[in-house]
Design an enzyme around this catalytic site. Structure first.
Site, PDB file in Angstrom:
ATOM      1  CB  CYS A 130      39.837  34.225  45.066  1.00  0.00           C
ATOM      2  SG  CYS A 130      41.040  34.731  46.307  1.00  0.00           S
ATOM      3  CB  CYS A 136      43.655  35.548  39.709  1.00  0.00           C
ATOM      4  SG  CYS A 136      43.473  36.927  40.880  1.00  0.00           S
TER       5      CYS A 136
END
EC number: 2.3.1.155
Length: 475
Positions: free
Chosen positions: A139, A459
């Site tokens: 991500c 994250c």
């Protein structure tokens, strides 16, 4: 060390009234849905470093982020990436020949265009002499694309970089089973009819069962949603708190969209279809409606649902970053400086989604800043529970001492400065493209709100994380 998800949390709030400890009013109250007032602050020190080139963001764009399976479903990833690049060219009028390098992030690769950065660049009309490569870091892939560009510019290797990212979840690769793949490869190598018939005789119907893309972490065999549910439970984050935060995200995103604040979105005419002009995942609901949804991962007692999770999204983003002297020589007025950044990794089993907690203090210390210096926070919202668990971890002296090796807590981001124009829960999360959206949101908010420093954090799968300081360019 005792696992974070089984030990009792000392000095951590364990009731639904944790917001009172943080001096935060209920997330669903109207006062939290209003845009934050302009930051009234004196000009702070600049973060320029001697003998290091300043790297600036000239501008950045993105395609509308759409729910997977909607208007982009018949496209390929390079189509979306090309649209972002074309939009950036139109927005900035940068001559294609001055771009030294192009870097894109992506997660789920299309085999036909494994180096999607190169294919998209050629499709957008960039010179075939302009190198391009693709990076992947879950991500934070676009974050890695950006910071790779920052390094190339700061070191003097390049002056002008285009960085971005793309993800198309509408058409993820579904493979034949391993047995079927092996059979077909062996058939291709067979030199006689006898060899072919012998191989075909080994075929079984179960060979045809498809191999679906893995959604679980390879190292832990646990899905991110399952991990988010356990993390929320460990930090005593209730279902109501998660729903309230998700409602806040959607409401703020809708307000920002209606007021024209999402200026990084560029229209995209989908071939054979209408022109797409805005994100389609923003759906303000009500707590009553959200409460009706069943748990999505840990059943029947989990608290993570479709409503308080980010959704599968198609989209692409692109940014023009330059050496400051080059941008000024070309007549540009940059939007922001890209300053210090930090990557972190931690236990992917129990701390999969705590990257922002670990990365934030490190990047602040590197930049010589404190939480009080930050005027705009832009954190990636994978799940409501992930955001709220990070809040609790950042506000805990006990967690800082026992898990981070720090004497004092990180500190809580003020909610009135946090994701004021919505986040991934509402705007969407195309894995490879979100990082650029976060940075452009921070840069645009600083200009709109009058702040100087923005903090971007995210994250990522594998227990990794990223944080970056964005500094507003003087008006």
């Amino acid at each position: 060390m005792t696992t974070i998800l089984t030990c009792p949390f000392k000095k951590l709030p364990t009731t639904s009234k944790w917001a009172l400890r943080f001096a935060i009013r209920p997330l669903s109250c109207s006062s939290q849905l209003r845009a934050a007032p302009a930051v009234q602050t004196k000009t702070k020190k600049t973060l320029a470093k001697p003998n290091i080139r300043n790297v600036v963001v000239v501008d950045g764009v993105r395609t509308p982020f759409l729910l997977s399976g909607t208007s982009y479903k018949d496209l390929m990833p390079h189509d979306l990436a090309r649209a972002a690049l074309t939009g950036l060219l139109h927005r900035t009028s940068v001559p294609k020949e001055v771009v030294d390098y192009i870097i894109f992030g992506t997660v789920i690769q299309e085999v036909k265009t494994s180096n999607v950065a190169r294919e998209a660049a050629l499709g957008a009309g960039f010179s075939d002499k302009t190198p391009a490569h693709t990076v992947t870091m879950a991500c934070i892939s676009a974050n890695q694309a950006m910071t790779t560009g920052v390094g190339l510019i700061a070191s003097g290797q390049c002056d002008v970089i285009v960085a971005g990212g793309v993800e198309l979840m509408s058409d993820i690769p579904i493979r034949h089973s391993r047995k079927m793949r092996k059979l077909m490869l062996d058939l291709n190598k067979a030199k006689s009819m006898g060899q072919r018939l012998s191989l075909i005789s080994k075929f079984r119907l179960n060979f045809l069962a498809p191999e679906l893309p893995a959604v679980a972490e390879f190292s832990t065999s646990e899905t991110m949603g399952h991990s988010a549910d356990r993390l929320a439970a460990a930090f005593a984050v209730s279902r109501l708190e998660q729903d309230e935060y998700a409602l806040r995200s959607h409401s703020l995103a809708k307000k920002a969209q209606d007021e024209g604040l999402l200026s990084d979105v560029v229209p995209f005419r989908v071939p054979g279809k209408d022109t797409v002009t805005k994100d389609n995942g923003i759906r303000p609901s009500s707590l009553e409606q959200m409460a009706k949804l069943k748990p999505a991962f840990i059943k029947p007692y989990g608290t993570v649902t479709a409503a308080n999770s980010s959704f599968l999204t198609d989209g692409a983003s692109a940014m023009l970053i330059m050496a400051e002297e080059k941008a000024l020589a070309m007549g540009y007025k940059p939007k922001a400086y890209l300053r210090d950044f930090m990557y972190v990794s931690q236990d992917p089993k129990d701390q999969l989604l705590l990257g922002p907690t670990y990365a934030t203090p490190k990047v602040l210390e590197k930049a010589g800043l404190t939480m009080n210096d930050i005027d705009a926070f832009e954190f990636h919202e994978a799940f409501s529970g992930q955001i709220l668990a990070n809040f609790k971890a950042m506000d805990s002296d006990w967690f800082a001492e026992n898990y981070m090796g720090r004497k004092t807590k990180v500190g809580l981001p003020p909610l009135e400065k946090f994701n004021n124009w919505g986040g991934s829960l509402s705007l969407g999360h195309p894995f490879g493209a979100t990082g650029c959206r976060l940075v452009m949101a921070a840069a645009n908010r600083l200009r709109k709100e009058g702040g100087q420093y923005g903090l971007v954090a995210a994250c990522a799968a594998g227990g990794q994380g990223h944080a970056m300081i964005v500094e507003a360019y003087p008006k």
